[in-house]
Structure formats: structure tokens, C-alpha cells
Design a protein around this motif. Structure first.
Motif, PDB file in Angstrom:
ATOM      1  N   GLY A  10     -32.504 -13.360   5.828  1.00  0.00           N
ATOM      2  CA  GLY A  10     -31.499 -12.429   5.373  1.00  0.00           C
ATOM      3  C   GLY A  10     -31.048 -12.711   3.950  1.00  0.00           C
ATOM      4  N   THR A  11     -30.162 -11.846   3.458  1.00  0.00           N
ATOM      5  CA  THR A  11     -29.632 -11.947   2.101  1.00  0.00           C
ATOM      6  C   THR A  11     -28.117 -12.108   2.169  1.00  0.00           C
ATOM      7  N   ILE A  12     -27.598 -13.048   1.402  1.00  0.00           N
ATOM      8  CA  ILE A  12     -26.152 -13.255   1.349  1.00  0.00           C
ATOM      9  C   ILE A  12     -25.517 -12.052   0.656  1.00  0.00           C
ATOM     10  N   VAL A  13     -24.544 -11.426   1.342  1.00  0.00           N
ATOM     11  CA  VAL A  13     -23.881 -10.249   0.785  1.00  0.00           C
ATOM     12  C   VAL A  13     -22.414 -10.508   0.430  1.00  0.00           C
ATOM     13  N   ARG A  14     -21.837 -11.582   0.959  1.00  0.00           N
ATOM     14  CA  ARG A  14     -20.441 -11.905   0.652  1.00  0.00           C
ATOM     15  C   ARG A  14     -20.204 -13.391   0.859  1.00  0.00           C
ATOM     16  N   VAL A  15     -19.422 -13.988  -0.051  1.00  0.00           N
ATOM     17  CA  VAL A  15     -19.005 -15.389   0.060  1.00  0.00           C
ATOM     18  C   VAL A  15     -17.509 -15.409  -0.211  1.00  0.00           C
ATOM     19  N   GLU A  16     -16.753 -16.096   0.651  1.00  0.00           N
ATOM     20  CA  GLU A  16     -15.303 -16.111   0.490  1.00  0.00           C
ATOM     21  C   GLU A  16     -14.705 -17.418   0.989  1.00  0.00           C
ATOM     22  N   ASP A  17     -13.491 -17.690   0.536  1.00  0.00           N
ATOM     23  CA  ASP A  17     -12.768 -18.851   1.035  1.00  0.00           C
ATOM     24  C   ASP A  17     -12.377 -18.577   2.485  1.00  0.00           C
ATOM     25  N   HIS A  18     -12.554 -19.586   3.332  1.00  0.00           N
ATOM     26  CA  HIS A  18     -12.206 -19.450   4.747  1.00  0.00           C
ATOM     27  C   HIS A  18     -11.494 -20.726   5.191  1.00  0.00           C
ATOM     28  N   ASP A  19     -10.186 -20.742   5.015  1.00  0.00           N
ATOM     29  CA  ASP A  19      -9.365 -21.896   5.410  1.00  0.00           C
ATOM     30  C   ASP A  19      -9.874 -23.206   4.805  1.00  0.00           C
ATOM     31  N   GLY A  20     -10.165 -23.178   3.500  1.00  0.00           N
ATOM     32  CA  GLY A  20     -10.611 -24.384   2.810  1.00  0.00           C
ATOM     33  C   GLY A  20     -12.107 -24.652   2.913  1.00  0.00           C
ATOM     34  N   LYS A  21     -12.815 -23.840   3.663  1.00  0.00           N
ATOM     35  CA  LYS A  21     -14.276 -23.941   3.738  1.00  0.00           C
ATOM     36  C   LYS A  21     -14.860 -22.664   3.150  1.00  0.00           C
ATOM     37  N   ILE A  22     -16.147 -22.464   3.301  1.00  0.00           N
ATOM     38  CA  ILE A  22     -16.820 -21.303   2.724  1.00  0.00           C
ATOM     39  C   ILE A  22     -17.269 -20.367   3.848  1.00  0.00           C
ATOM     40  N   GLY A  23     -16.863 -19.099   3.777  1.00  0.00           N
ATOM     41  CA  GLY A  23     -17.333 -18.081   4.708  1.00  0.00           C
ATOM     42  C   GLY A  23     -18.468 -17.311   4.053  1.00  0.00           C
ATOM     43  N   VAL A  24     -19.572 -17.149   4.786  1.00  0.00           N
ATOM     44  CA  VAL A  24     -20.767 -16.509   4.226  1.00  0.00           C
ATOM     45  C   VAL A  24     -21.216 -15.369   5.142  1.00  0.00           C
ATOM     46  N   ALA A  25     -21.352 -14.164   4.583  1.00  0.00           N
ATOM     47  CA  ALA A  25     -21.865 -13.005   5.318  1.00  0.00           C
ATOM     48  C   ALA A  25     -23.300 -12.761   4.876  1.00  0.00           C
ATOM     49  N   VAL A  26     -24.197 -12.654   5.853  1.00  0.00           N
ATOM     50  CA  VAL A  26     -25.623 -12.461   5.574  1.00  0.00           C
ATOM     51  C   VAL A  26     -26.106 -11.203   6.282  1.00  0.00           C
ATOM     52  N   HIS A  27     -26.767 -10.316   5.528  1.00  0.00           N
ATOM     53  CA  HIS A  27     -27.436  -9.153   6.118  1.00  0.00           C
ATOM     54  C   HIS A  27     -28.814  -9.617   6.562  1.00  0.00           C
ATOM     55  N   LEU A  28     -29.117  -9.491   7.851  1.00  0.00           N
ATOM     56  CA  LEU A  28     -30.399  -9.934   8.398  1.00  0.00           C
ATOM     57  C   LEU A  28     -31.416  -8.797   8.328  1.00  0.00           C
ATOM     58  N   ASP A  29     -32.568  -9.078   7.718  1.00  0.00           N
ATOM     59  CA  ASP A  29     -33.616  -8.063   7.636  1.00  0.00           C
ATOM     60  C   ASP A  29     -34.976  -8.617   8.037  1.00  0.00           C
ATOM     61  N   ASP A  30     -35.055  -9.921   8.228  1.00  0.00           N
ATOM     62  CA  ASP A  30     -36.263 -10.606   8.698  1.00  0.00           C
ATOM     63  C   ASP A  30     -37.486 -10.439   7.807  1.00  0.00           C
ATOM     64  N   GLU A  31     -37.276 -10.120   6.541  1.00  0.00           N
ATOM     65  CA  GLU A  31     -38.376 -10.094   5.593  1.00  0.00           C
ATOM     66  C   GLU A  31     -38.365 -11.399   4.811  1.00  0.00           C
ATOM     67  N   PRO A  32     -39.384 -12.257   5.003  1.00  0.00           N
ATOM     68  CA  PRO A  32     -39.404 -13.492   4.216  1.00  0.00           C
ATOM     69  C   PRO A  32     -39.535 -13.175   2.732  1.00  0.00           C
ATOM     70  N   PRO A  33     -39.005 -14.044   1.882  1.00  0.00           N
ATOM     71  CA  PRO A  33     -39.139 -13.795   0.445  1.00  0.00           C
ATOM     72  C   PRO A  33     -40.604 -13.894   0.027  1.00  0.00           C
ATOM     73  N   PRO A  34     -40.964 -13.253  -1.089  1.00  0.00           N
ATOM     74  CA  PRO A  34     -42.342 -13.354  -1.557  1.00  0.00           C
ATOM     75  C   PRO A  34     -42.665 -14.801  -1.912  1.00  0.00           C
ATOM     76  N   PRO A  35     -43.943 -15.202  -1.823  1.00  0.00           N
ATOM     77  CA  PRO A  35     -44.310 -16.581  -2.186  1.00  0.00           C
ATOM     78  C   PRO A  35     -43.991 -16.864  -3.635  1.00  0.00           C
ATOM     79  N   ARG A  36     -43.637 -18.098  -3.899  1.00  0.00           N
ATOM     80  CA  ARG A  36     -43.357 -18.514  -5.279  1.00  0.00           C
ATOM     81  C   ARG A  36     -44.642 -18.572  -6.082  1.00  0.00           C
ATOM     82  N   LYS A  37     -44.538 -18.147  -7.344  1.00  0.00           N
ATOM     83  CA  LYS A  37     -45.688 -18.258  -8.234  1.00  0.00           C
ATOM     84  C   LYS A  37     -45.731 -19.656  -8.784  1.00  0.00           C
ATOM     85  N   ARG A  38     -46.909 -20.214  -8.855  1.00  0.00           N
ATOM     86  CA  ARG A  38     -47.046 -21.589  -9.377  1.00  0.00           C
ATOM     87  C   ARG A  38     -47.525 -21.589 -10.786  1.00  0.00           C
TER      88      ARG A  38
END
Length: 104
Positions: A76-104
Motif C-alpha cells: 500500500g501507499t501511505i496517505v496520511r501521517v499524524e500525531d497520535h498521543d505522542g506516537k505516529i499514526g499512519v494511514a495506508v491505502h492498500l492496493d496490493d501492487e508491489p513497487p516496480p523493481p529498482r534500477k541498478r
């Protein structure tokens, strides 16, 4: 891990979300889910993450039929990051598409 359905009449999400406390692991850390649906997950962690980053997530959920936890891998892709009671809250949209391979 516990799960309970969370919905309100004002909730216009693409899929119902469920309150779920389950361990989640990703390449640079780990955390605990708060909400999970077929199209997204919200988790709490201690490491700051950046909106737009693609992640492979492994979420450990209870399998009551097998009497043991099952590890579910999602992309998935991170769509939102926010403070959550002193920690980090992270919202991820799940699409199950792996990222393209890295170019070397």
C-alpha cells in the motif's frame, strides 16, 4: 488481537473498517493496527514515515479455525501521517501492487 466493526452514518469509506489491534511489520519498523478494511489500514508506530511512500506490510491476525495467528502480507501507499498521543499514526491505502523493481 481484537476486532469490532466501526461504522457511522457519516462514514463514506469504500469498504467497512474494523477496529483491530494486531501487530504490523514493515521494512523499517513495526507497530500495532487500530483499524483495518479491505482497502486500508491505520496503524500506530514510533518511527516517523512520509506520505507517498510505498510499503509492504505484514499484519498478524488470529485464525480461529487454525487456532494460531496468520501473517497476511499487503502492499500500500501511505496517505496520511499524524500525531497520535505522542506516537505516529499512519494511514495506508492498500492496493496490493508491489513497487516496480529498482534500477541498478
Amino acid at each position: 488481537m481484537t476486532a469490532e466493526k466501526k461504522a457511522t452514518s457519516a462514514d463514506n469509506r469504500a469498504a467497512p473498517r474494523y477496529r483491530m489491534d494486531a501487530p504490523v511489520e514493515f521494512i523499517i519498523g513495526n507497530g500495532m493496527t487500530r483499524d483495518l478494511s479491505t482497502t486500508g489500514v491505520y496503524f500506530i508506530c514510533e518511527r516517523p514515515l512520509q506520505v507517498g511512500i510505498r510499503l509492504s506490510l505484514t499484519i498478524e491476525v488470529d485464525d480461529t479455525m487454525a487456532d494460531r495467528p496468520v501473517k497476511m502480507q499487503r502492499w500500500g501507499t501511505i496517505v496520511r501521517v499524524e500525531d497520535h498521543d505522542g506516537k505516529i499514526g499512519v494511514a495506508v491505502h492498500l492496493d496490493d501492487e508491489p513497487p516496480p523493481p529498482r534500477k541498478r
